[in-house]
Design a protein around this motif. Sequence first.
Motif, PDB file in Angstrom:
ATOM      1  N   CYS A  55     -11.516 -35.845 -28.995  1.00 55.26           N
ATOM      2  CA  CYS A  55     -12.121 -37.108 -29.430  1.00 55.26           C
ATOM      3  C   CYS A  55     -13.579 -36.912 -29.819  1.00 55.26           C
ATOM      4  O   CYS A  55     -14.273 -36.067 -29.254  1.00 55.26           O
ATOM      5  CB  CYS A  55     -12.089 -38.141 -28.300  1.00 55.26           C
ATOM      6  SG  CYS A  55     -10.441 -38.546 -27.730  1.00 55.26           S
ATOM      7  N   ALA A  58     -16.224 -33.725 -29.864  1.00 55.07           N
ATOM      8  CA  ALA A  58     -15.360 -32.584 -29.543  1.00 55.07           C
ATOM      9  C   ALA A  58     -14.314 -32.393 -30.644  1.00 55.07           C
ATOM     10  O   ALA A  58     -13.951 -31.261 -31.002  1.00 55.07           O
ATOM     11  CB  ALA A  58     -14.688 -32.800 -28.191  1.00 55.07           C
ATOM     12  N   ILE A 101     -10.072 -29.860 -26.641  1.00 54.38           N
ATOM     13  CA  ILE A 101     -11.507 -29.659 -26.498  1.00 54.38           C
ATOM     14  C   ILE A 101     -12.097 -30.900 -25.850  1.00 54.38           C
ATOM     15  O   ILE A 101     -11.895 -32.014 -26.352  1.00 54.38           O
ATOM     16  CB  ILE A 101     -12.161 -29.410 -27.879  1.00 54.38           C
ATOM     17  CG1 ILE A 101     -11.403 -28.294 -28.616  1.00 54.38           C
ATOM     18  CG2 ILE A 101     -13.635 -29.062 -27.724  1.00 54.38           C
ATOM     19  CD1 ILE A 101     -11.749 -28.205 -30.098  1.00 54.38           C
ATOM     20  N   SER A 102     -12.777 -30.717 -24.733  1.00 56.03           N
ATOM     21  CA  SER A 102     -13.364 -31.872 -24.051  1.00 56.03           C
ATOM     22  C   SER A 102     -14.517 -31.422 -23.169  1.00 56.03           C
ATOM     23  O   SER A 102     -14.340 -30.545 -22.326  1.00 56.03           O
ATOM     24  CB  SER A 102     -12.290 -32.562 -23.197  1.00 56.03           C
ATOM     25  OG  SER A 102     -12.843 -33.626 -22.469  1.00 56.03           O
ATOM     26  N   ALA A 154     -24.978 -38.863 -25.779  1.00 60.46           N
ATOM     27  CA  ALA A 154     -24.733 -38.202 -27.062  1.00 60.46           C
ATOM     28  C   ALA A 154     -24.632 -36.699 -26.830  1.00 60.46           C
ATOM     29  O   ALA A 154     -25.534 -36.061 -26.307  1.00 60.46           O
ATOM     30  CB  ALA A 154     -25.865 -38.512 -28.031  1.00 60.46           C
ATOM     31  N   GLN A 162     -19.219 -25.522 -27.703  1.00 62.78           N
ATOM     32  CA  GLN A 162     -17.809 -25.573 -28.132  1.00 62.78           C
ATOM     33  C   GLN A 162     -17.637 -24.733 -29.398  1.00 62.78           C
ATOM     34  O   GLN A 162     -16.678 -23.962 -29.525  1.00 62.78           O
ATOM     35  CB  GLN A 162     -17.396 -27.032 -28.418  1.00 62.78           C
ATOM     36  CG  GLN A 162     -17.168 -27.862 -27.165  1.00 62.78           C
ATOM     37  CD  GLN A 162     -17.253 -29.374 -27.410  1.00 62.78           C
ATOM     38  OE1 GLN A 162     -17.594 -29.834 -28.504  1.00 62.78           O
ATOM     39  NE2 GLN A 162     -16.953 -30.155 -26.387  1.00 62.78           N
ATOM     40  N   LEU A 240     -22.275 -39.509 -36.828  1.00 64.04           N
ATOM     41  CA  LEU A 240     -21.906 -40.000 -35.495  1.00 64.04           C
ATOM     42  C   LEU A 240     -23.126 -40.020 -34.571  1.00 64.04           C
ATOM     43  O   LEU A 240     -23.389 -41.002 -33.875  1.00 64.04           O
ATOM     44  CB  LEU A 240     -20.792 -39.117 -34.907  1.00 64.04           C
ATOM     45  CG  LEU A 240     -20.337 -39.386 -33.479  1.00 64.04           C
ATOM     46  CD1 LEU A 240     -19.834 -40.816 -33.315  1.00 64.04           C
ATOM     47  CD2 LEU A 240     -19.233 -38.412 -33.069  1.00 64.04           C
ATOM     48  N   GLU A 244     -24.696 -43.531 -33.068  1.00 63.64           N
ATOM     49  CA  GLU A 244     -24.506 -43.870 -31.659  1.00 63.64           C
ATOM     50  C   GLU A 244     -25.811 -44.052 -30.900  1.00 63.64           C
ATOM     51  O   GLU A 244     -25.842 -44.791 -29.931  1.00 63.64           O
ATOM     52  CB  GLU A 244     -23.583 -42.874 -30.946  1.00 63.64           C
ATOM     53  CG  GLU A 244     -24.164 -41.509 -30.724  1.00 63.64           C
ATOM     54  CD  GLU A 244     -23.162 -40.571 -30.023  1.00 63.64           C
ATOM     55  OE1 GLU A 244     -22.401 -41.031 -29.169  1.00 63.64           O
ATOM     56  OE2 GLU A 244     -23.177 -39.385 -30.347  1.00 63.64           O
ATOM     57  N   VAL A 362     -14.706 -41.089 -21.124  1.00 66.69           N
ATOM     58  CA  VAL A 362     -13.815 -42.197 -21.466  1.00 66.69           C
ATOM     59  C   VAL A 362     -12.439 -41.931 -20.871  1.00 66.69           C
ATOM     60  O   VAL A 362     -11.604 -41.269 -21.465  1.00 66.69           O
ATOM     61  CB  VAL A 362     -13.728 -42.381 -22.998  1.00 66.69           C
ATOM     62  CG1 VAL A 362     -12.867 -43.585 -23.354  1.00 66.69           C
ATOM     63  CG2 VAL A 362     -15.117 -42.555 -23.592  1.00 66.69           C
TER      64      VAL A 362
HETATM   65  C1  F6R Z   1     -20.592 -38.253 -29.097  1.00 69.09           C
HETATM   66  C2  F6R Z   1     -19.849 -38.080 -27.857  1.00 69.09           C
HETATM   67  C3  F6R Z   1     -18.408 -38.503 -27.809  1.00 69.09           C
HETATM   68  C4  F6R Z   1     -17.587 -37.458 -27.031  1.00 69.09           C
HETATM   69  C5  F6R Z   1     -16.138 -37.948 -26.854  1.00 69.09           C
HETATM   70  C6  F6R Z   1     -15.266 -36.920 -26.182  1.00 69.09           C
HETATM   71  O1  F6R Z   1     -21.885 -37.785 -28.984  1.00 69.09           O
HETATM   72  O2  F6R Z   1     -20.392 -37.589 -26.895  1.00 69.09           O
HETATM   73  O3  F6R Z   1     -17.902 -38.679 -29.096  1.00 69.09           O
HETATM   74  O4  F6R Z   1     -17.637 -36.260 -27.724  1.00 69.09           O
HETATM   75  O5  F6R Z   1     -16.128 -39.134 -26.122  1.00 69.09           O
HETATM   76  O6  F6R Z   1     -15.687 -36.661 -24.879  1.00 69.09           O
HETATM   77  P1  F6R Z   1     -15.192 -35.371 -24.110  1.00 69.09           P
HETATM   78  O7  F6R Z   1     -15.727 -34.193 -24.832  1.00 69.09           O
HETATM   79  O8  F6R Z   1     -15.752 -35.495 -22.719  1.00 69.09           O
HETATM   80  O9  F6R Z   1     -13.695 -35.392 -24.142  1.00 69.09           O
END
Ligand code: F6R
Length: 365
Positions: A55, A58, A101-102, A154, A162, A240, A244, A362
């Motif tokens: 998301c 990532a 990827i997260s 952010a 990554q 983005l 944000e 999230v």
């Molecule tokens: C943007 C941002 C979000 C995360 C997204 C995924 O700056 O931080 O778009 O990249 O919510 O989060 P993760 O990588 O924790 O799965």
Amino acid sequence: DKGNHRHFMEKEIYEQPEVISHALSHYVDFAANTISPNASAIDFKAATGLAISACGTAYLAGLIGKYWFERYARLPVEIDVASEFRYREMPLQPSQAALFISQSGETADTLASLRYCKDNGLKIGAVVNVRESTIARESDAVFPIMAGPEIGVASTKAFTCQLAVLASLAIGAGRARGTISADDEKPMVRHLAEMPRIMSRVLNLIQPQMEGLSRELSKCKDVLYLGRGTSFPLAMEGALKLKEISYIHAEGYAAGELKHGPIALIDENMPVIVIAPYDRFFEKTVSNMQEVAARGGRIIFITDENGAAASKLPTMATITLPNVDEIISPMIFSLPIQLLAYHTAVFMGTDVDQPRNLAKSVTVE
Ligand code: F6R
């Protein structure tokens, strides 16, 4: 602890040379100039394809990864944002591998996509920052990005870490699949190894100019980012990041899509940020830039020394980075994008580390 910095985001931007160095030391054998076995915890040689899902930022790192896996390892990549991936009912084969990827390792949609792939019998790799996370736990192989805690909502250092990990995995996959020779691998790895030092230099070099430009950007209602190749996902990441934390509306487009719609928006009020290293797409991107200039658009041109010398177009500003090899250019070009968003938000007085309506992790759909 923010150290000498005003915000965690600023601290995390400036930490990048150091944390990328950590990340690389896990995936690179600096003495031999080769990718280390840590990058082959998934059998990319046997894989018939790669599914990637994530998301936000990532996901955009994954999109750059797609260019690399396809080009260097000749491995076809299927990628989507996790909220779509999980419901698309796409046909998958157990012979494909999957990467999730997260940063947090807890994102609900990414986890659901992982479980979908697992149910389909794919081998699962997790590119995560938090190694004890749910996504890491449910994976067959964990590829840590070693960015250290990221506090700013952010994402900055997690994004470039990554990318460093994905570049290493793609080169390793290319070696395993025989699409990259040992002779090709060495210079690529050397470029990766040089990256932290170049990042430090670039951060110092461009800071004053980014701060100056942020005053201009803060007056705008809309900003358009354009790029081709790996600079296209970077354009979306730039947009983005800006939206944000500064709440300025921004969009990232593939440069070649300009004439298919967004060109109608061009006027003197909407700056167009063009991301164009002097690579094999440069001339094409510059011709798109020409179309912007011809309609009175104001251009912020993010390029390198060769690119700055090759383009004669008038710009509102040209940000000139050092010439670097294309394998590291997405990480280097991330820096002006992050700093522009950061300084614009600071100038506008928003809550940079805790932008409105956003959460760091999230965990609900
Ligand atoms: C943007 C941002 C979000 C995360 C997204 C995924 O700056 O931080 O778009 O990249 O919510 O989060 P993760 O990588 O924790 O799965």
